[in-house]
Design a protein around this motif. Structure first.
Motif, PDB file in Angstrom:
ATOM      1  N   PRO A   1      -8.478   4.945  -7.868  1.00 26.86           N
ATOM      2  CA  PRO A   1      -9.760   5.269  -7.236  1.00 26.86           C
ATOM      3  C   PRO A   1     -10.980   4.917  -8.087  1.00 26.86           C
ATOM      4  CG  PRO A   1      -8.673   7.263  -7.991  1.00 26.86           C
ATOM      5  CD  PRO A   1      -7.710   6.132  -8.206  1.00 26.86           C
ATOM      6  N   THR A   2     -10.759   4.560  -9.357  1.00 29.48           N
ATOM      7  CA  THR A   2     -11.894   4.225 -10.227  1.00 29.48           C
ATOM      8  C   THR A   2     -12.230   2.738 -10.215  1.00 29.48           C
ATOM      9  OG1 THR A   2     -10.511   3.905 -12.200  1.00 29.48           O
ATOM     10  CG2 THR A   2     -11.322   6.151 -11.762  1.00 29.48           C
ATOM     11  N   LEU A   3     -11.399   1.942  -9.512  1.00 32.19           N
ATOM     12  CA  LEU A   3     -11.623   0.490  -9.437  1.00 32.19           C
ATOM     13  C   LEU A   3     -11.716   0.052  -7.989  1.00 32.19           C
ATOM     14  CD1 LEU A   3      -8.908  -0.672 -11.994  1.00 32.19           C
ATOM     15  CD2 LEU A   3     -11.368  -0.600 -12.375  1.00 32.19           C
ATOM     16  N   PRO A   4     -12.551  -0.947  -7.708  1.00 31.80           N
ATOM     17  CA  PRO A   4     -12.618  -1.462  -6.335  1.00 31.80           C
ATOM     18  C   PRO A   4     -11.246  -2.003  -5.901  1.00 31.80           C
ATOM     19  CG  PRO A   4     -14.416  -2.344  -7.658  1.00 31.80           C
ATOM     20  CD  PRO A   4     -13.480  -1.640  -8.602  1.00 31.80           C
ATOM     21  N   LYS A   5     -10.906  -1.787  -4.656  1.00 30.59           N
ATOM     22  CA  LYS A   5      -9.608  -2.260  -4.148  1.00 30.59           C
ATOM     23  C   LYS A   5      -9.477  -3.767  -4.277  1.00 30.59           C
ATOM     24  CE  LYS A   5      -8.573   1.487  -0.970  1.00 30.59           C
ATOM     25  NZ  LYS A   5      -8.336   1.878   0.433  1.00 30.59           N
ATOM     26  N   TRP A   6     -10.575  -4.502  -4.050  1.00 32.69           N
ATOM     27  CA  TRP A   6     -10.481  -5.961  -4.102  1.00 32.69           C
ATOM     28  C   TRP A   6     -10.081  -6.449  -5.485  1.00 32.69           C
ATOM     29  CZ3 TRP A   6     -13.407  -9.001  -7.292  1.00 32.69           C
ATOM     30  CH2 TRP A   6     -14.587  -8.459  -7.787  1.00 32.69           C
ATOM     31  N   THR A   7     -10.520  -5.757  -6.546  1.00 28.22           N
ATOM     32  CA  THR A   7     -10.137  -6.182  -7.896  1.00 28.22           C
ATOM     33  C   THR A   7      -8.653  -5.922  -8.137  1.00 28.22           C
ATOM     34  OG1 THR A   7     -10.759  -4.078  -8.925  1.00 28.22           O
ATOM     35  CG2 THR A   7     -12.437  -5.800  -8.863  1.00 28.22           C
ATOM     36  N   GLN A   8      -8.153  -4.849  -7.565  1.00 25.32           N
ATOM     37  CA  GLN A   8      -6.736  -4.525  -7.719  1.00 25.32           C
ATOM     38  C   GLN A   8      -5.858  -5.495  -6.933  1.00 25.32           C
ATOM     39  OE1 GLN A   8      -6.014  -0.089  -7.788  1.00 25.32           O
ATOM     40  NE2 GLN A   8      -8.185  -0.118  -7.194  1.00 25.32           N
ATOM     41  N   ILE A   9      -6.320  -5.904  -5.759  1.00 26.25           N
ATOM     42  CA  ILE A   9      -5.585  -6.890  -4.965  1.00 26.25           C
ATOM     43  C   ILE A   9      -5.580  -8.237  -5.682  1.00 26.25           C
ATOM     44  CG2 ILE A   9      -5.607  -8.209  -2.802  1.00 26.25           C
ATOM     45  CD1 ILE A   9      -6.746  -5.567  -1.509  1.00 26.25           C
ATOM     46  N   ALA A  10      -6.721  -8.625  -6.229  1.00 28.09           N
ATOM     47  CA  ALA A  10      -6.797  -9.878  -6.989  1.00 28.09           C
ATOM     48  C   ALA A  10      -5.840  -9.838  -8.177  1.00 28.09           C
ATOM     49  CB  ALA A  10      -8.230 -10.138  -7.458  1.00 28.09           C
ATOM     50  N   GLN A  11      -5.719  -8.694  -8.829  1.00 32.90           N
ATOM     51  CA  GLN A  11      -4.808  -8.557  -9.961  1.00 32.90           C
ATOM     52  C   GLN A  11      -3.354  -8.719  -9.530  1.00 32.90           C
ATOM     53  OE1 GLN A  11      -5.512  -8.665 -13.121  1.00 32.90           O
ATOM     54  NE2 GLN A  11      -3.360  -8.541 -13.660  1.00 32.90           N
ATOM     55  N   VAL A  12      -2.995  -8.158  -8.393  1.00 35.75           N
ATOM     56  CA  VAL A  12      -1.630  -8.311  -7.874  1.00 35.75           C
ATOM     57  C   VAL A  12      -1.340  -9.789  -7.608  1.00 35.75           C
ATOM     58  CG1 VAL A  12      -0.113  -7.840  -5.898  1.00 35.75           C
ATOM     59  CG2 VAL A  12      -1.453  -5.983  -6.917  1.00 35.75           C
ATOM     60  N   ILE A  13      -2.294 -10.492  -7.030  1.00 31.55           N
ATOM     61  CA  ILE A  13      -2.099 -11.917  -6.755  1.00 31.55           C
ATOM     62  C   ILE A  13      -1.967 -12.689  -8.063  1.00 31.55           C
ATOM     63  CG2 ILE A  13      -3.139 -13.990  -5.728  1.00 31.55           C
ATOM     64  CD1 ILE A  13      -4.389 -12.030  -3.626  1.00 31.55           C
TER      65      ILE A  13
ATOM     66  N   ALA B   1       0.828  -1.200   0.000  1.00 27.19           N
ATOM     67  CA  ALA B   1       0.000   0.000   0.000  1.00 27.19           C
ATOM     68  C   ALA B   1       0.864   1.253   0.000  1.00 27.19           C
ATOM     69  CB  ALA B   1      -0.951  -0.003   1.187  1.00 27.19           C
ATOM     70  N   ALA B   2       2.025   1.188   0.660  1.00 24.99           N
ATOM     71  CA  ALA B   2       2.919   2.330   0.689  1.00 24.99           C
ATOM     72  C   ALA B   2       3.572   2.535  -0.674  1.00 24.99           C
ATOM     73  CB  ALA B   2       3.979   2.140   1.763  1.00 24.99           C
ATOM     74  N   VAL B   3       3.721   1.470  -1.432  1.00 23.04           N
ATOM     75  CA  VAL B   3       4.357   1.525  -2.738  1.00 23.04           C
ATOM     76  C   VAL B   3       3.311   1.667  -3.843  1.00 23.04           C
ATOM     77  CG1 VAL B   3       5.788   0.235  -4.360  1.00 23.04           C
ATOM     78  CG2 VAL B   3       6.283   0.128  -1.916  1.00 23.04           C
ATOM     79  N   MET B   4       2.236   0.931  -3.720  1.00 25.49           N
ATOM     80  CA  MET B   4       1.193   0.888  -4.739  1.00 25.49           C
ATOM     81  C   MET B   4       0.093   1.894  -4.411  1.00 25.49           C
ATOM     82  SD  MET B   4      -1.186  -2.386  -5.545  1.00 25.49           S
ATOM     83  CE  MET B   4      -2.861  -2.149  -6.015  1.00 25.49           C
ATOM     84  N   GLU B   5      -0.236   2.691  -5.377  1.00 24.33           N
ATOM     85  CA  GLU B   5      -1.373   3.586  -5.197  1.00 24.33           C
ATOM     86  C   GLU B   5      -2.585   2.920  -5.829  1.00 24.33           C
ATOM     87  OE1 GLU B   5      -1.056   7.731  -6.081  1.00 24.33           O
ATOM     88  OE2 GLU B   5       1.107   7.684  -5.752  1.00 24.33           O
ATOM     89  N   PHE B   6      -3.631   2.790  -5.034  1.00 24.48           N
ATOM     90  CA  PHE B   6      -4.853   2.199  -5.565  1.00 24.48           C
ATOM     91  C   PHE B   6      -5.499   3.152  -6.550  1.00 24.48           C
ATOM     92  CE2 PHE B   6      -4.632  -0.315  -1.589  1.00 24.48           C
ATOM     93  CZ  PHE B   6      -4.788  -1.575  -2.132  1.00 24.48           C
TER      94      PHE B   6
ATOM     95  N   LEU C   1      -2.481 -10.505   3.754  1.00 24.39           N
ATOM     96  CA  LEU C   1      -2.928  -9.587   2.706  1.00 24.39           C
ATOM     97  C   LEU C   1      -3.561  -8.329   3.301  1.00 24.39           C
ATOM     98  CD1 LEU C   1      -4.397 -12.127   0.143  1.00 24.39           C
ATOM     99  CD2 LEU C   1      -2.259 -10.837  -0.070  1.00 24.39           C
ATOM    100  N   GLU C   2      -4.323  -8.509   4.374  1.00 24.74           N
ATOM    101  CA  GLU C   2      -4.907  -7.356   5.085  1.00 24.74           C
ATOM    102  C   GLU C   2      -3.825  -6.379   5.496  1.00 24.74           C
ATOM    103  OE1 GLU C   2      -7.922  -7.600   8.426  1.00 24.74           O
ATOM    104  OE2 GLU C   2      -7.389  -9.708   8.086  1.00 24.74           O
ATOM    105  N   GLN C   3      -2.779  -6.898   6.087  1.00 19.57           N
ATOM    106  CA  GLN C   3      -1.688  -6.051   6.561  1.00 19.57           C
ATOM    107  C   GLN C   3      -0.898  -5.458   5.404  1.00 19.57           C
ATOM    108  OE1 GLN C   3       0.449  -8.747   9.093  1.00 19.57           O
ATOM    109  NE2 GLN C   3      -1.101  -8.680  10.698  1.00 19.57           N
ATOM    110  N   GLU C   4      -0.623  -6.269   4.402  1.00 15.96           N
ATOM    111  CA  GLU C   4       0.177  -5.820   3.271  1.00 15.96           C
ATOM    112  C   GLU C   4      -0.493  -4.677   2.518  1.00 15.96           C
ATOM    113  OE1 GLU C   4       2.007  -7.602  -0.879  1.00 15.96           O
ATOM    114  OE2 GLU C   4       1.163  -8.989   0.586  1.00 15.96           O
ATOM    115  N   PHE C   5      -1.795  -4.819   2.269  1.00 14.02           N
ATOM    116  CA  PHE C   5      -2.509  -3.814   1.482  1.00 14.02           C
ATOM    117  C   PHE C   5      -3.234  -2.784   2.337  1.00 14.02           C
ATOM    118  CE2 PHE C   5      -2.088  -7.404  -1.446  1.00 14.02           C
ATOM    119  CZ  PHE C   5      -1.561  -6.743  -2.553  1.00 14.02           C
ATOM    120  N   GLU C   6      -3.186  -2.982   3.641  1.00 15.00           N
ATOM    121  CA  GLU C   6      -3.840  -2.071   4.583  1.00 15.00           C
ATOM    122  C   GLU C   6      -5.324  -1.884   4.248  1.00 15.00           C
ATOM    123  OE1 GLU C   6      -1.391   1.465   4.656  1.00 15.00           O
ATOM    124  OE2 GLU C   6       0.207   0.431   5.707  1.00 15.00           O
TER     125      GLU C   6
END
Length: 93
Positions: free
Chosen positions: A14-26, A7-12, A46-51
Motif C-alpha cells: 500500500p505504500t507504493l503505486p500499483k503501476w510500479t509494482q506491476i512494472a517490477q513484476v514484468i 492479484a489473488a496471490v500477490m498482495e500489493f 495485465l488488467e485481468q491478471e492484476f485486477e
C-alpha cells in the motif's frame, strides 16, 4: 472454474503505486526469461491478471518503454525488446 490471478496471490504494497509494482513484476519476468524478446505485453491480459484499471497498466508500460524494455507499435501492441534482459540485468548489478 476460475483461473487464479496474480492479484489473488500477490498482495500489493500500500505504500507504493500499483503501476510500479506491476512494472517490477514484468521486469522480473523478463529477467527470468519468462518474457523473451518480441513477447507481446497485452494490456488487456495485465488488467485481468492484476485486477487493475487500464490506466494503471498503461503507466506501467510507459515506464518500461522509457527504460527501453518494451517497444510499442501503434495498432500492434507492446513487445519486449531484444536487449530487455540485458538492460534488466545491468540495472540490478
Amino acid at each position: 472454474m476460475s483461473i487464479p490471478t496474480v492479484a489473488a496471490v500477490m498482495e500489493f504494497d500500500p505504500t507504493l503505486p500499483k503501476w510500479t509494482q506491476i512494472a517490477q513484476v514484468i521486469r522480473q519476468r523478463i529477467a527470468a526469461g519468462k518474457y523473451l524478446p518480441n513477447h507481446l505485453i497485452s494490456e488487456t491480459q495485465l488488467e485481468q491478471e492484476f485486477e487493475v484499471a487500464r490506466v494503471t497498466v498503461r503507466k506501467a508500460t510507459r515506464a518500461l518503454r522509457e527504460e527501453g524494455l518494451i517497444v510499442t507499435t501503434h495498432g500492434m501492441g507492446s513487445f519486449v525488446t531484444e536487449r530487455a534482459a540485458e538492460i534488466v540485468k545491468s540495472s540490478t548489478d
